[in-house]
Design a protein around this motif. Structure first.
Motif, PDB file in Angstrom:
ATOM      1  N   ARG A   1     -10.730  -0.400   5.300  1.00 55.94           N
ATOM      2  CA  ARG A   1     -11.772  -1.175   4.621  1.00 55.94           C
ATOM      3  C   ARG A   1     -13.142  -0.949   5.257  1.00 55.94           C
ATOM      4  NH1 ARG A   1     -13.752  -5.829   5.934  1.00 55.94           N
ATOM      5  NH2 ARG A   1     -12.029  -6.400   7.288  1.00 55.94           N
ATOM      6  N   LEU A   2     -13.179  -0.842   6.587  1.00 57.29           N
ATOM      7  CA  LEU A   2     -14.435  -0.635   7.314  1.00 57.29           C
ATOM      8  C   LEU A   2     -14.850   0.842   7.380  1.00 57.29           C
ATOM      9  CD1 LEU A   2     -13.909  -3.140  10.258  1.00 57.29           C
ATOM     10  CD2 LEU A   2     -15.264  -3.468   8.162  1.00 57.29           C
ATOM     11  N   ARG A   3     -13.994   1.716   6.847  1.00 54.94           N
ATOM     12  CA  ARG A   3     -14.243   3.165   6.845  1.00 54.94           C
ATOM     13  C   ARG A   3     -14.366   3.715   8.268  1.00 54.94           C
ATOM     14  NH1 ARG A   3     -15.268   3.907   1.355  1.00 54.94           N
ATOM     15  NH2 ARG A   3     -16.129   2.081   0.331  1.00 54.94           N
ATOM     16  N   ASP A   4     -13.534   3.186   9.144  1.00 55.59           N
ATOM     17  CA  ASP A   4     -13.520   3.587  10.555  1.00 55.59           C
ATOM     18  C   ASP A   4     -12.422   4.626  10.749  1.00 55.59           C
ATOM     19  OD1 ASP A   4     -13.272   3.848  13.308  1.00 55.59           O
ATOM     20  OD2 ASP A   4     -13.595   1.701  13.689  1.00 55.59           O
ATOM     21  N   LYS A   5     -12.790   5.890  10.587  1.00 50.70           N
ATOM     22  CA  LYS A   5     -11.802   6.975  10.653  1.00 50.70           C
ATOM     23  C   LYS A   5     -11.135   7.085  12.016  1.00 50.70           C
ATOM     24  CE  LYS A   5     -14.049   9.863   7.239  1.00 50.70           C
ATOM     25  NZ  LYS A   5     -14.644  11.180   6.993  1.00 50.70           N
ATOM     26  N   ASP A   6     -11.873   6.878  13.083  1.00 44.43           N
ATOM     27  CA  ASP A   6     -11.281   6.981  14.415  1.00 44.43           C
ATOM     28  C   ASP A   6     -10.224   5.900  14.632  1.00 44.43           C
ATOM     29  OD1 ASP A   6     -12.836   9.195  15.044  1.00 44.43           O
ATOM     30  OD2 ASP A   6     -14.419   7.980  15.960  1.00 44.43           O
ATOM     31  N   ALA A   7     -10.536   4.670  14.227  1.00 45.66           N
ATOM     32  CA  ALA A   7      -9.571   3.578  14.373  1.00 45.66           C
ATOM     33  C   ALA A   7      -8.346   3.831  13.503  1.00 45.66           C
ATOM     34  CB  ALA A   7     -10.215   2.246  14.014  1.00 45.66           C
ATOM     35  N   MET A   8      -8.557   4.323  12.285  1.00 43.84           N
ATOM     36  CA  MET A   8      -7.432   4.626  11.399  1.00 43.84           C
ATOM     37  C   MET A   8      -6.569   5.729  11.991  1.00 43.84           C
ATOM     38  SD  MET A   8      -6.425   7.087   8.892  1.00 43.84           S
ATOM     39  CE  MET A   8      -7.929   7.849   8.355  1.00 43.84           C
ATOM     40  N   ALA A   9      -7.201   6.794  12.453  1.00 39.66           N
ATOM     41  CA  ALA A   9      -6.453   7.930  13.000  1.00 39.66           C
ATOM     42  C   ALA A   9      -5.618   7.531  14.216  1.00 39.66           C
ATOM     43  CB  ALA A   9      -7.407   9.062  13.360  1.00 39.66           C
TER      44      ALA A   9
ATOM     45  N   ALA B   1      -6.656  13.447   7.017  1.00 35.11           N
ATOM     46  CA  ALA B   1      -7.635  14.130   6.168  1.00 35.11           C
ATOM     47  C   ALA B   1      -7.650  13.521   4.761  1.00 35.11           C
ATOM     48  CB  ALA B   1      -7.331  15.622   6.100  1.00 35.11           C
ATOM     49  N   PHE B   2      -6.471  13.253   4.200  1.00 35.16           N
ATOM     50  CA  PHE B   2      -6.400  12.647   2.865  1.00 35.16           C
ATOM     51  C   PHE B   2      -7.057  11.268   2.865  1.00 35.16           C
ATOM     52  CE2 PHE B   2      -4.437   9.884  -0.251  1.00 35.16           C
ATOM     53  CZ  PHE B   2      -4.544  10.620  -1.418  1.00 35.16           C
ATOM     54  N   TRP B   3      -6.640  10.405   3.786  1.00 32.10           N
ATOM     55  CA  TRP B   3      -7.199   9.056   3.856  1.00 32.10           C
ATOM     56  C   TRP B   3      -8.701   9.104   4.160  1.00 32.10           C
ATOM     57  CZ3 TRP B   3      -2.345   7.996   7.053  1.00 32.10           C
ATOM     58  CH2 TRP B   3      -1.295   7.571   6.219  1.00 32.10           C
ATOM     59  N   GLY B   4      -9.103  10.045   5.000  1.00 34.26           N
ATOM     60  CA  GLY B   4     -10.522  10.185   5.339  1.00 34.26           C
ATOM     61  C   GLY B   4     -11.375  10.509   4.121  1.00 34.26           C
ATOM     62  N   GLU B   5     -10.856  11.351   3.222  1.00 32.24           N
ATOM     63  CA  GLU B   5     -11.599  11.664   1.994  1.00 32.24           C
ATOM     64  C   GLU B   5     -11.787  10.420   1.140  1.00 32.24           C
ATOM     65  OE1 GLU B   5     -10.772  15.130  -0.384  1.00 32.24           O
ATOM     66  OE2 GLU B   5      -9.915  16.145   1.368  1.00 32.24           O
ATOM     67  N   LEU B   6     -10.756   9.578   1.047  1.00 38.44           N
ATOM     68  CA  LEU B   6     -10.894   8.319   0.301  1.00 38.44           C
ATOM     69  C   LEU B   6     -11.962   7.437   0.944  1.00 38.44           C
ATOM     70  CD1 LEU B   6      -7.182   7.351  -0.427  1.00 38.44           C
ATOM     71  CD2 LEU B   6      -8.863   8.228  -2.048  1.00 38.44           C
ATOM     72  N   MET B   7     -11.952   7.391   2.274  1.00 41.95           N
ATOM     73  CA  MET B   7     -12.908   6.555   2.999  1.00 41.95           C
ATOM     74  C   MET B   7     -14.343   7.073   2.850  1.00 41.95           C
ATOM     75  SD  MET B   7     -10.490   6.087   6.333  1.00 41.95           S
ATOM     76  CE  MET B   7     -11.421   4.911   7.294  1.00 41.95           C
ATOM     77  N   ASP B   8     -14.503   8.379   2.670  1.00 38.11           N
ATOM     78  CA  ASP B   8     -15.835   8.979   2.539  1.00 38.11           C
ATOM     79  C   ASP B   8     -16.544   8.579   1.247  1.00 38.11           C
ATOM     80  OD1 ASP B   8     -15.782  10.294   4.960  1.00 38.11           O
ATOM     81  OD2 ASP B   8     -15.114  12.211   4.105  1.00 38.11           O
ATOM     82  N   ASP B   9     -15.795   8.233   0.221  1.00 42.40           N
ATOM     83  CA  ASP B   9     -16.382   7.886  -1.071  1.00 42.40           C
ATOM     84  C   ASP B   9     -16.840   6.434  -1.043  1.00 42.40           C
ATOM     85  OD1 ASP B   9     -17.149   7.421  -3.659  1.00 42.40           O
ATOM     86  OD2 ASP B   9     -15.331   8.268  -4.561  1.00 42.40           O
ATOM     87  N   GLU B  10     -18.104   6.231  -0.737  1.00 41.56           N
ATOM     88  CA  GLU B  10     -18.636   4.879  -0.577  1.00 41.56           C
ATOM     89  C   GLU B  10     -18.834   4.147  -1.896  1.00 41.56           C
ATOM     90  OE1 GLU B  10     -21.871   4.631   2.164  1.00 41.56           O
ATOM     91  OE2 GLU B  10     -20.818   5.836   3.657  1.00 41.56           O
ATOM     92  N   SER B  11     -18.585   4.808  -3.012  1.00 43.91           N
ATOM     93  CA  SER B  11     -18.671   4.131  -4.307  1.00 43.91           C
ATOM     94  C   SER B  11     -17.369   3.395  -4.632  1.00 43.91           C
ATOM     95  CB  SER B  11     -18.989   5.132  -5.423  1.00 43.91           C
ATOM     96  OG  SER B  11     -17.878   5.989  -5.659  1.00 43.91           O
ATOM     97  N   THR B  12     -16.375   3.511  -3.760  1.00 39.72           N
ATOM     98  CA  THR B  12     -15.076   2.873  -3.991  1.00 39.72           C
ATOM     99  C   THR B  12     -14.813   1.790  -2.950  1.00 39.72           C
ATOM    100  OG1 THR B  12     -13.859   4.430  -2.592  1.00 39.72           O
ATOM    101  CG2 THR B  12     -14.169   5.044  -4.910  1.00 39.72           C
ATOM    102  N   THR B  13     -13.892   0.892  -3.297  1.00 44.34           N
ATOM    103  CA  THR B  13     -13.434  -0.115  -2.339  1.00 44.34           C
ATOM    104  C   THR B  13     -11.922  -0.253  -2.432  1.00 44.34           C
ATOM    105  OG1 THR B  13     -13.750  -1.936  -3.903  1.00 44.34           O
ATOM    106  CG2 THR B  13     -15.570  -1.472  -2.390  1.00 44.34           C
ATOM    107  N   PHE B  14     -11.335  -0.647  -1.326  1.00 43.78           N
ATOM    108  CA  PHE B  14      -9.902  -0.865  -1.205  1.00 43.78           C
ATOM    109  C   PHE B  14      -9.715  -2.322  -0.829  1.00 43.78           C
ATOM    110  CE2 PHE B  14      -6.214  -0.905   1.729  1.00 43.78           C
ATOM    111  CZ  PHE B  14      -5.239  -0.431   0.885  1.00 43.78           C
TER     112      PHE B  14
END
Length: 124
Positions: A16-24, A53-66
């Motif tokens: 939700r916070l688009r924190d790739k390092d924390a997610m990884a 990489a897949f989840w990161g691409e979803l997180m990169d799209d700031e026009s979307t929300t989860f």
């Protein structure tokens, strides 16, 4: 060792916070993720790098929300009901569920399922 519910909560928060390092950091080296699409079986991603990489691409799209709507966990498994928005209305979103297995405090398996348009031969 981190419990399943805590791991899922931290994973969802990182997403939700688009924190790739924390997610990884919450993804197991041997992770297998099966995306909700394409139908009928979804695309499989094997290994931490591919899943991140897949989840990161979803997180990169700031026009979307989860949006997480409900989480249920038992043992190593959790089910997360969510809505993924790619526009302002429900018509521009998809409702889905991830069935996730946690091992040693990290996501090792995730299977995605969504509601999709189209007809099934179900009774009215």
């Amino acid at each position: 060792m981190t419990g399943t519910a805590d791991t899922i909560d931290r994973f969802n928060t990182a997403f939700r916070l688009r924190d790739k390092d924390a997610m990884a950091a919450l993804v197991h080296d041997d992770c297998v993720m099966v995306a909700a699409q394409p139908a009928p079986d979804g695309a499989a991603f094997v290994g931490k790098d591919a899943c991140v990489a897949f989840w990161g691409e979803l997180m990169d799209d700031e026009s979307t929300t989860f949006e997480v709507q409900h989480v249920f966990s038992s043992g190593d498994w959790a089910a997360v009901r969510w809505r993924y928005r790619f526009g302002p209305t429900d018509a521009e979103s998809v409702l889905g569920v991830n069935v996730t297995r946690v091992s040693d405090g990290r996501v090792i398996e995730q299977l995605g399922y969504t509601k999709t348009p189209g007809g099934l031969p179900l009774p009215d």
